[in-house]
Design a protein around this motif. Structure first.
Motif: not given
Ligand code: FMN
Length: 344
Positions: A15, A17-18, A21, A148, A172-175, A211-213, A232, A248, A315, A317
């Motif tokens: 994934a 992660m802006a 990360p 998305t 379930e997803a983080g962020g 989300g949560g995988v 992920l 973090y 952030w 999940g």
């Molecule tokens: C720290 C963090 C930063 C994230 N930043 C972005 C982002 O910049 N763009 C985006 O499309 N999704 C972002 N996401 C969401 C992820 O694309 C994805 O939906 C999510 O990580 C999936 O769930 P999981 O964290 O349980 O694997 C972010 C997730 C995290 C945990």
């Protein structure tokens, strides 16, 4: 195997992660290990994103994606925003910083032109549906476009603008949650399996499931449910290539952080993170992104400098307890091997 025309060993997307990360080394490591790595374009200037793209390419990796934030509406409920920001001022004073809200478009047009001129394998969008001419320009440049979505209705809109695929993001997803409009109740989010299933019934588009995988068995589960891959994020947050701060990373493994929840308190847009004191102190915040995100930035940075995990966003999940401090290549290989074991 084939992922929208891109060759990968496993149906695993790293994934974007802006905010720190995602790094070029993490992106390259995921692609090299057999998944598809992603750079996070969010919060970066076009110059900074160009630099990160060049770094991934210097590492010898040509298959990777780039993610952009679709700008939101500058108009918000100013009264509710002011009331909320007033409630933050005592904490901001404790850190000696100001609380100044600001809308911005996250340099969207400049980054879009960069990507059209220098097309990566895939571009994904979050926080909204880009117009069809933006989708077409990227596709004409040779990029697969992923939008998305968090509901079947959003997936239908993504189909209408001509996306090549959707990334279905479960609650379930983080962020941040990617909702086109952040106006849903906290308990209204779709769970990932229900969402993938509903989208597969309503559209013909390939679905990447997020989300949560956290395991290969879970990747296999979403693939069995009809997804072409799993995306992920949290599973990679603790690895050495992740640019998440040490504070973090430590919080993710700290037994005092026991659960996650969604909140608008830090940014004005619902996002899932480890529940900390700031989230508990501010259970309600208006929908005002990026106004609140910009207003809290100085406080979050000050908290980071003081190594205080209770005044900044963490952030994560729902599966965060399974995140491992292992090199990204090992994490992808372990999840991939488990995927193989349950699917062959
Ligand atoms: C720290 C963090 C930063 C994230 N930043 C972005 C982002 O910049 N763009 C985006 O499309 N999704 C972002 N996401 C969401 C992820 O694309 C994805 O939906 C999510 O990580 C999936 O769930 P999981 O964290 O349980 O694997 C972010 C997730 C995290 C945990």
């Amino acid at each position: 195997m084939d992922l929208l025309g891109i060759s990968v060993r496993w149906p695993i997307v790293g994934a974007p992660m802006a905010g720190g990360p995602s790094t070029p080394t993490l992106t390259a490591a995921v692609s090299r290990a057999g998944g598809l790595g992603f750079l996070a374009g969010g919060y970066l200037t076009a110059e900074a994103l160009a630099q990160q793209i060049a770094e991934v390419e210097t590492l010898g990796v040509s298959s990777f994606g780039v993610n952009l934030f679709v700008p939101g509406n500058p108009e918000v409920d100013e009264g509710a925003l002011d009331t909320y920001l007033d409630s933050l001022r005592p904490e901001a004073e404790r850190f000696g910083v100001e609380v100044t809200p600001k809308w911005d478009d996250d340099h969207f047009s400049e980054k879009l032109e960069l990507l059209i001129g220098h097309p990566p394998s895939m571009v994904s969008f979050t926080f909204g549906c880009p117009p069809s001419d933006v989708v077409a320009r990227l596709q004409d440049a040779g990029t697969r476009v992923v939008i998305t979505v968090t509901t079947p209705a959003e997936a239908s809109m993504a189909t209408q603008v001509g996306a090549d695929a959707v990334c279905a993001q479960g609650i379930e997803a983080g962020g941040h949650q990617a909702n086109f409009v952040d106006d849903t109740a906290p308990d209204a989010g779709w769970g990932l399996l229900a969402l993938v299933t509903a989208i597969r019934h309503e559209t013909h588009l390939p679905v990447i499931a997020a989300g949560g995988v956290m395991t290969g068995a879970a990747v296999a589960a979403v693939v069995r449910a009809g997804a072409v891959a799993a995306q992920l994020g949290t599973a990679l947050l603790r690895c050495p290539e992740s640019g998440a701060s040490e504070m973090y990373k430590a919080a993710l493994a700290d037994p005092r952080f026991t659960w996650t929840s969604t909140t608008r308190a830090f940014s004005g847009r619902r996002a899932r993170g480890l529940v900390n004191d700031f989230m508990r102190a501010h259970p309600d915040a208006p929908s005002a992104y990026p106004h609140i995100n910009n207003a809290t930035r100085a406080m979050r940075q000050a908290a980071l400098a003081r190594r205080d995990p209770h005044a900044t966003n963490l952030w994560a999940g729902q599966g965060f307890a399974l995140a491992r401090d292992r090199p990204a290549a090992e994490i992808i290989a372990a999840i991939g091997a488990e995927f193989d074991a349950v699917t062959t």
